[in-house]
Design an enzyme around this catalytic site. Structure first.
Site, PDB file in Angstrom:
ATOM      1  N   ASP A   5     -44.068 -13.875  45.901  1.00 29.29           N
ATOM      2  CA  ASP A   5     -45.483 -13.568  46.043  1.00 29.29           C
ATOM      3  C   ASP A   5     -45.942 -13.055  44.674  1.00 29.29           C
ATOM      4  O   ASP A   5     -45.116 -12.688  43.840  1.00 29.29           O
ATOM      5  CB  ASP A   5     -45.637 -12.487  47.121  1.00 29.29           C
ATOM      6  CG  ASP A   5     -47.056 -11.965  47.221  1.00 29.29           C
ATOM      7  OD1 ASP A   5     -47.979 -12.789  47.300  1.00 29.29           O
ATOM      8  OD2 ASP A   5     -47.243 -10.731  47.199  1.00 29.29           O
ATOM      9  N   LEU A   6     -47.239 -13.060  44.425  1.00 28.24           N
ATOM     10  CA  LEU A   6     -47.730 -12.610  43.116  1.00 28.24           C
ATOM     11  C   LEU A   6     -48.210 -11.152  43.133  1.00 28.24           C
ATOM     12  O   LEU A   6     -47.608 -10.278  42.506  1.00 28.24           O
ATOM     13  CB  LEU A   6     -48.879 -13.523  42.654  1.00 28.24           C
ATOM     14  CG  LEU A   6     -49.518 -13.111  41.330  1.00 28.24           C
ATOM     15  CD1 LEU A   6     -48.588 -13.376  40.160  1.00 28.24           C
ATOM     16  CD2 LEU A   6     -50.842 -13.848  41.121  1.00 28.24           C
ATOM     17  N   ASP A   7     -49.316 -10.933  43.860  1.00 26.47           N
ATOM     18  CA  ASP A   7     -49.956  -9.609  43.846  1.00 26.47           C
ATOM     19  C   ASP A   7     -49.061  -8.542  44.474  1.00 26.47           C
ATOM     20  O   ASP A   7     -48.714  -8.638  45.649  1.00 26.47           O
ATOM     21  CB  ASP A   7     -51.283  -9.661  44.626  1.00 26.47           C
ATOM     22  CG  ASP A   7     -52.281 -10.617  44.004  1.00 26.47           C
ATOM     23  OD1 ASP A   7     -52.440 -10.593  42.776  1.00 26.47           O
ATOM     24  OD2 ASP A   7     -52.916 -11.397  44.753  1.00 26.47           O
ATOM     25  N   THR A  34     -51.375  -6.133  40.627  1.00 23.57           N
ATOM     26  CA  THR A  34     -52.774  -6.420  40.922  1.00 23.57           C
ATOM     27  C   THR A  34     -53.212  -5.917  42.294  1.00 23.57           C
ATOM     28  O   THR A  34     -54.409  -5.890  42.579  1.00 23.57           O
ATOM     29  CB  THR A  34     -53.035  -7.931  40.857  1.00 23.57           C
ATOM     30  OG1 THR A  34     -51.919  -8.565  41.461  1.00 23.57           O
ATOM     31  CG2 THR A  34     -53.214  -8.409  39.436  1.00 23.57           C
ATOM     32  N   LYS A  59     -53.192  -6.838  52.412  1.00 21.17           N
ATOM     33  CA  LYS A  59     -52.193  -7.436  51.524  1.00 21.17           C
ATOM     34  C   LYS A  59     -51.720  -8.776  52.078  1.00 21.17           C
ATOM     35  O   LYS A  59     -51.369  -8.874  53.256  1.00 21.17           O
ATOM     36  CB  LYS A  59     -51.011  -6.482  51.321  1.00 21.17           C
ATOM     37  CG  LYS A  59     -51.387  -5.285  50.465  1.00 21.17           C
ATOM     38  CD  LYS A  59     -50.183  -4.425  50.131  1.00 21.17           C
ATOM     39  CE  LYS A  59     -50.614  -3.257  49.252  1.00 21.17           C
ATOM     40  NZ  LYS A  59     -49.506  -2.304  49.049  1.00 21.17           N
ATOM     41  N   SER A 106     -48.551 -17.596  46.850  1.00 21.71           N
ATOM     42  CA  SER A 106     -49.563 -16.554  46.886  1.00 21.71           C
ATOM     43  C   SER A 106     -50.789 -16.980  47.676  1.00 21.71           C
ATOM     44  O   SER A 106     -51.159 -18.153  47.678  1.00 21.71           O
ATOM     45  CB  SER A 106     -49.987 -16.226  45.448  1.00 21.71           C
ATOM     46  OG  SER A 106     -51.138 -15.414  45.435  1.00 21.71           O
ATOM     47  N   ALA A 107     -51.444 -16.002  48.305  1.00 18.38           N
ATOM     48  CA  ALA A 107     -52.688 -16.274  49.030  1.00 18.38           C
ATOM     49  C   ALA A 107     -53.882 -16.276  48.089  1.00 18.38           C
ATOM     50  O   ALA A 107     -54.998 -16.647  48.473  1.00 18.38           O
ATOM     51  CB  ALA A 107     -52.900 -15.203  50.096  1.00 18.38           C
ATOM     52  N   LYS A 131     -51.075 -16.431  55.414  1.00 23.98           N
ATOM     53  CA  LYS A 131     -49.982 -15.574  55.897  1.00 23.98           C
ATOM     54  C   LYS A 131     -50.561 -14.681  57.001  1.00 23.98           C
ATOM     55  O   LYS A 131     -51.698 -14.256  56.861  1.00 23.98           O
ATOM     56  CB  LYS A 131     -49.456 -14.677  54.766  1.00 23.98           C
ATOM     57  CG  LYS A 131     -48.875 -15.441  53.574  1.00 23.98           C
ATOM     58  CD  LYS A 131     -48.600 -14.485  52.413  1.00 23.98           C
ATOM     59  CE  LYS A 131     -48.216 -15.261  51.153  1.00 23.98           C
ATOM     60  NZ  LYS A 131     -48.067 -14.396  49.959  1.00 23.98           N
ATOM     61  N   GLU A 176     -41.746 -10.299  48.861  1.00 24.51           N
ATOM     62  CA  GLU A 176     -43.083 -10.002  49.380  1.00 24.51           C
ATOM     63  C   GLU A 176     -43.362  -8.505  49.457  1.00 24.51           C
ATOM     64  O   GLU A 176     -42.468  -7.734  49.795  1.00 24.51           O
ATOM     65  CB  GLU A 176     -43.186 -10.534  50.814  1.00 24.51           C
ATOM     66  CG  GLU A 176     -43.915 -11.832  50.956  1.00 24.51           C
ATOM     67  CD  GLU A 176     -45.406 -11.733  50.652  1.00 24.51           C
ATOM     68  OE1 GLU A 176     -45.937 -10.618  50.512  1.00 24.51           O
ATOM     69  OE2 GLU A 176     -46.046 -12.777  50.549  1.00 24.51           O
ATOM     70  N   ASP A 177     -44.595  -8.112  49.190  1.00 25.31           N
ATOM     71  CA  ASP A 177     -44.966  -6.700  49.361  1.00 25.31           C
ATOM     72  C   ASP A 177     -45.852  -6.499  50.591  1.00 25.31           C
ATOM     73  O   ASP A 177     -46.243  -5.373  50.891  1.00 25.31           O
ATOM     74  CB  ASP A 177     -45.710  -6.179  48.123  1.00 25.31           C
ATOM     75  CG  ASP A 177     -47.088  -6.786  47.994  1.00 25.31           C
ATOM     76  OD1 ASP A 177     -47.224  -8.008  48.234  1.00 25.31           O
ATOM     77  OD2 ASP A 177     -48.041  -6.057  47.677  1.00 25.31           O
TER      78      ASP A 177
HETATM   79  C1  BG6 Z   1     -53.185 -11.811  48.078  1.00 26.54           C
HETATM   80  C2  BG6 Z   1     -53.491 -10.335  48.095  1.00 26.54           C
HETATM   81  O1  BG6 Z   1     -52.149 -12.069  47.184  1.00 26.54           O
HETATM   82  O2  BG6 Z   1     -54.336 -12.565  47.699  1.00 26.54           O
HETATM   83  C3  BG6 Z   1     -54.682 -10.063  48.989  1.00 26.54           C
HETATM   84  O3  BG6 Z   1     -52.359  -9.622  48.568  1.00 26.54           O
HETATM   85  C4  BG6 Z   1     -55.859 -10.910  48.544  1.00 26.54           C
HETATM   86  O4  BG6 Z   1     -54.985  -8.701  48.955  1.00 26.54           O
HETATM   87  C5  BG6 Z   1     -55.462 -12.379  48.546  1.00 26.54           C
HETATM   88  O5  BG6 Z   1     -56.958 -10.720  49.417  1.00 26.54           O
HETATM   89  C6  BG6 Z   1     -56.586 -13.306  48.083  1.00 26.54           C
HETATM   90  O6  BG6 Z   1     -56.817 -13.122  46.730  1.00 26.54           O
HETATM   91  P1  BG6 Z   1     -58.049 -13.701  45.915  1.00 26.54           P
HETATM   92  O7  BG6 Z   1     -57.639 -13.444  44.476  1.00 26.54           O
HETATM   93  O8  BG6 Z   1     -58.139 -15.161  46.216  1.00 26.54           O
HETATM   94  O9  BG6 Z   1     -59.247 -12.943  46.328  1.00 26.54           O
HETATM   95 MG    MG Z   2     -48.694  -9.388  47.675  1.00 26.00          MG
END
Ligand code: BG6
Ligand code: MG
Length: 218
Positions: free
Chosen positions: A9-11, A17, A45, A114-115, A145, A169-170
């Protein structure tokens, strides 16, 4: 191709972030007079931008027009983009490069799952694009997710069977997605929050390369 594949996962896993997402949502919530705590933020998240706003408005019992909804969505993202604009490699979380470099040296395929629709520009800013064989982000998935779709696409692109994938994953939703995909789930964060994860580490400084070696069957 290597039998095992690693999906990150990224964030909140690779870069810090998650705190910027929180600040941007908090800003909007304050503006709308809706209570938004760090505990509530756990539910955001791994969850898509649109879904986060739906949840927030639900807490505030606000029903709004589509155009108002879209404008708040844009406002949150613009706020978030300001935080990430000046990001550099210094915001890669501690010891993440240790693990990425180790896997790369051993030719273990890696994917991003990542989402976020901002995943690619962030990876570019911090210089990590070359590490990933596959980058699956919020622009490609239709089911967020805890649906396993994002990780299943990543496994497909890595050409690794789901049961041979290891996910970092966090987010609670992300751990559930990995488990539903039949993958090994590794939580990054607090044990009390990531109760469904097969392994939990506070951060990558707690992860020994020997453990990674075992997971990767090297
Ligand atoms: C996920 C985050 O990686 O991305 C979420 O954990 C976030 O908090 C989601 O809402 C969507 O991100 P973005 O950058 O498309 O608004
Ligand atoms: Mg995350």
């Amino acid at each position: 191709m290597h039998r095992k594949g690693f999906i990150f996962d990224l964030d909140g896993v690779i870069v810090d972030t998650a705190k910027y997402h929180y600040l941007a949502w908090k800003h909007l919530a304050d503006e709308l007079g809706i209570l938004f705590t760090k505990e509530q933020n756990e539910q955001f998240k791994g969850v898509s931008r649109k879904r986060c706003l739906e949840i927030l408005l639900g807490w505030g019992e606000l029903k709004v027009s589509q155009s108002q909804f879209n404008s708040w969505l844009a406002e949150k993202n613009e706020d978030y983009l300001q935080y990430i604009e000046t990001m550099t490699a210094s915001e890669i979380l501690p010891d993440v490069p240790k693990v990425l470099n180790f896997l790369k040296e051993h030719n273990v395929p890696m994917a991003l799952g990542s989402a976020s629709k901002n995943a690619r520009p962030i990876l570019k800013k911090v210089g990590l694009i070359p590490y990933f064989t596959s980058i699956v982000d919020g622009t490609q998935v239709t089911k967020a997710k805890p649906d396993p779709e994002v990780f299943m696409i990543a496994a497909g692109e890595l050409k690794v069977m789901p049961q041979h994938c290891i996910v970092f994953e966090d987010a609670q939703a992300g751990i559930e997605a990995a488990n539903r995909a039949g993958m090994t789930s590794i939580g990054i964060g607090k044990k009390e929050i990531l109760t469904e994860a097969q392994y939990v580490f506070k951060d990558f400084t707690e992860i020994e390369l020997n453990f990674i070696k075992e997971l990767a069957e090297l």
